[in-house]
Enzyme design. Structure first.
Site, PDB file in Angstrom:
ATOM      1  N   LYS A 289       0.550  -1.313   0.084  1.00 19.56           N
ATOM      2  CA  LYS A 289      -0.005   0.002   0.022  1.00 19.56           C
ATOM      3  C   LYS A 289       0.835   1.308   0.110  1.00 19.56           C
ATOM      4  O   LYS A 289       1.862   1.289   0.411  1.00 19.56           O
ATOM      5  CB  LYS A 289      -0.996  -0.037   1.194  1.00 19.56           C
ATOM      6  CG  LYS A 289      -2.061  -1.139   0.981  1.00 19.56           C
ATOM      7  CD  LYS A 289      -3.029  -0.971   2.121  1.00 19.56           C
ATOM      8  CE  LYS A 289      -4.187  -1.777   1.721  1.00 19.56           C
ATOM      9  NZ  LYS A 289      -5.207  -2.105   2.596  1.00 19.56           N
ATOM     10  N   ARG A 324      -2.860 -10.450   5.419  1.00 22.70           N
ATOM     11  CA  ARG A 324      -3.300 -10.569   4.129  1.00 22.70           C
ATOM     12  C   ARG A 324      -2.119  -9.894   3.120  1.00 22.70           C
ATOM     13  O   ARG A 324      -1.880  -8.557   3.344  1.00 22.70           O
ATOM     14  CB  ARG A 324      -4.618  -9.783   4.021  1.00 22.70           C
ATOM     15  CG  ARG A 324      -5.176  -9.552   2.524  1.00 22.70           C
ATOM     16  CD  ARG A 324      -6.713  -8.816   2.651  1.00 22.70           C
ATOM     17  NE  ARG A 324      -7.189  -8.801   1.296  1.00 22.70           N
ATOM     18  CZ  ARG A 324      -7.165  -8.090   0.279  1.00 22.70           C
ATOM     19  NH1 ARG A 324      -6.034  -6.948   0.534  1.00 22.70           N
ATOM     20  NH2 ARG A 324      -7.650  -8.209  -0.780  1.00 22.70           N
TER      21      ARG A 324
END
Length: 344
Positions: A289, A324
């Site tokens: 991210k 994740r």
């Protein structure tokens, strides 16, 4: 469940040190996991007690203290820390859009992630990056169906999660053998999602987000990022339970990158033990991210895996956390080393 009063554990110790500190009365186990906490901050509203030794907690806070000590239940996912492999079946995801858009490529990648040690696979066919284009539920399911059915047949023992906000997709996926629904809107996007899931036994992941993927960057004001995220997620948990979902099915995701700045993401990551107040297994989704790129300088999302692994390890203090990630093999290695170092 009342989350007006929260407990923030700190001063974490692990392994033998944790066992000895608990035995001596100087620490308490954190959510039944590998860590124990020696300090605690008691929060009422936004008023803090300040960190104090666990032995000094006043009697009136024992119920809240017990909440962060109790181990979360399974959430329909294998026990212990798990690595969840990300499979984006979209042409426009921020990291790997288009790579797995064809079903055969997605299936091959998913099977490789299973071989690398993924306990779960998370299939998504709608990009939720900021400003992502909307797709219809029918388009979303058309992208998912072939890959999901093939993975269900070829990886019968792997937990298959579907990353979707839409009840139509949820229903089709569950009928095709999906085990978990991962909803970034925490069942708020589609009013039919909650009543549908009540009729099933699947695991349910509730993620914190404000607004929508199109508007979330306008909703980044928090009085305290830790308290606010826990309380807002707590409201989602309460709503799901009141609607008829067994708490044992629920998992929570603090939603890194969703309606949060890089600084807020890092503050939240440092305070993950606060999530123990919710009594659910925690999903940590920081993979590749923008927050990782901002800290490391890695502009290409595909080159952010080392930073992802370092950030994700923060979740292992909590029992049964679910990490994740895109790079399953690297994350599995990192988890094994962390567990060996801490003797857990």
């Amino acid at each position: 469940m009342d989350f007006t009063r929260l407990v923030e554990p700190a001063g974490l110790v692990y392994g033998r040190a944790a066992q000895e500190a608990v035995k001596a009365g100087n620490a308490l186990p954190l959510a039944g996991g590998p860590a124990a906490f020696t300090l605690v901050d008691l929060i009422e509203g936004y008023t803090r007690s300040g960190f104090m030794p666990v032995a000094a907690v006043p009697a009136g806070w024992q119920a809240e203290l017990a909440r962060v000590v109790a181990a979360p239940v399974g959430g329909m996912v294998p026990l212990g820390a798990q690595v969840m492999g990300i499979l984006n079946l979209t042409p426009d995801s921020f990291s790997d859009g288009g790579v797995h858009a064809q079903a055969q490529h997605a299936v091959a990648a998913g099977l490789e992630q299973v071989r690398a040690g993924a306990g779960l696979l998370d299939l998504g066919a709608e990009s939720t990056r900021p400003g992502a284009a909307l797709v219809t539920p029918q388009q979303e399911w058309a992208r998912l169906e072939e890959a999901l059915c093939a993975l269900r047949a070829q990886a019968p023992n792997t937990v298959l999660s579907i990353d979707t906000r839409n009840s139509f997709v949820m229903e089709q996926a569950l009928n095709a053998g999906a085990n978990v629904i991962n909803d970034v809107s925490a069942l708020m996007h589609d009013p039919q999602a909650l009543p549908l899931l009540v009729q099933h036994t699947c695991g349910v992941m509730l993620m914190h987000m404000r607004g929508t993927p199109q508007t979330m960057e306008q909703h980044t004001h928090y009085t305290d990022i830790g308290y606010d995220v826990v309380r807002e997620l707590g409201q989602c948990v309460q709503r799901a339970v009141a609607g008829g979902i067994d708490p044992a099915r629920l998992m929570v995701d603090p939603g890194f990158g969703f309606a949060k700045t890089t600084e807020q993401n890092m503050q939240l990551l440092a305070r993950l033990p606060l999530l123990a107040n919710l009594g659910c297994r925690v999903v940590v989704g920081v993979s590749r991210k923008r927050m990782i790129g901002a800290v490391t300088g890695a502009q290409n999302p595909a080159r952010r895996d080392p930073g992802t692994q370092a950030a994700s390890l923060c979740g292992l203090a909590l029992k049964g956390s679910i990490l994740r990630v895109h790079d399953v093999g690297g994350m599995v290695q990192a988890v094994k080393v962390w567990q060996s170092v801490h003797n857990v």
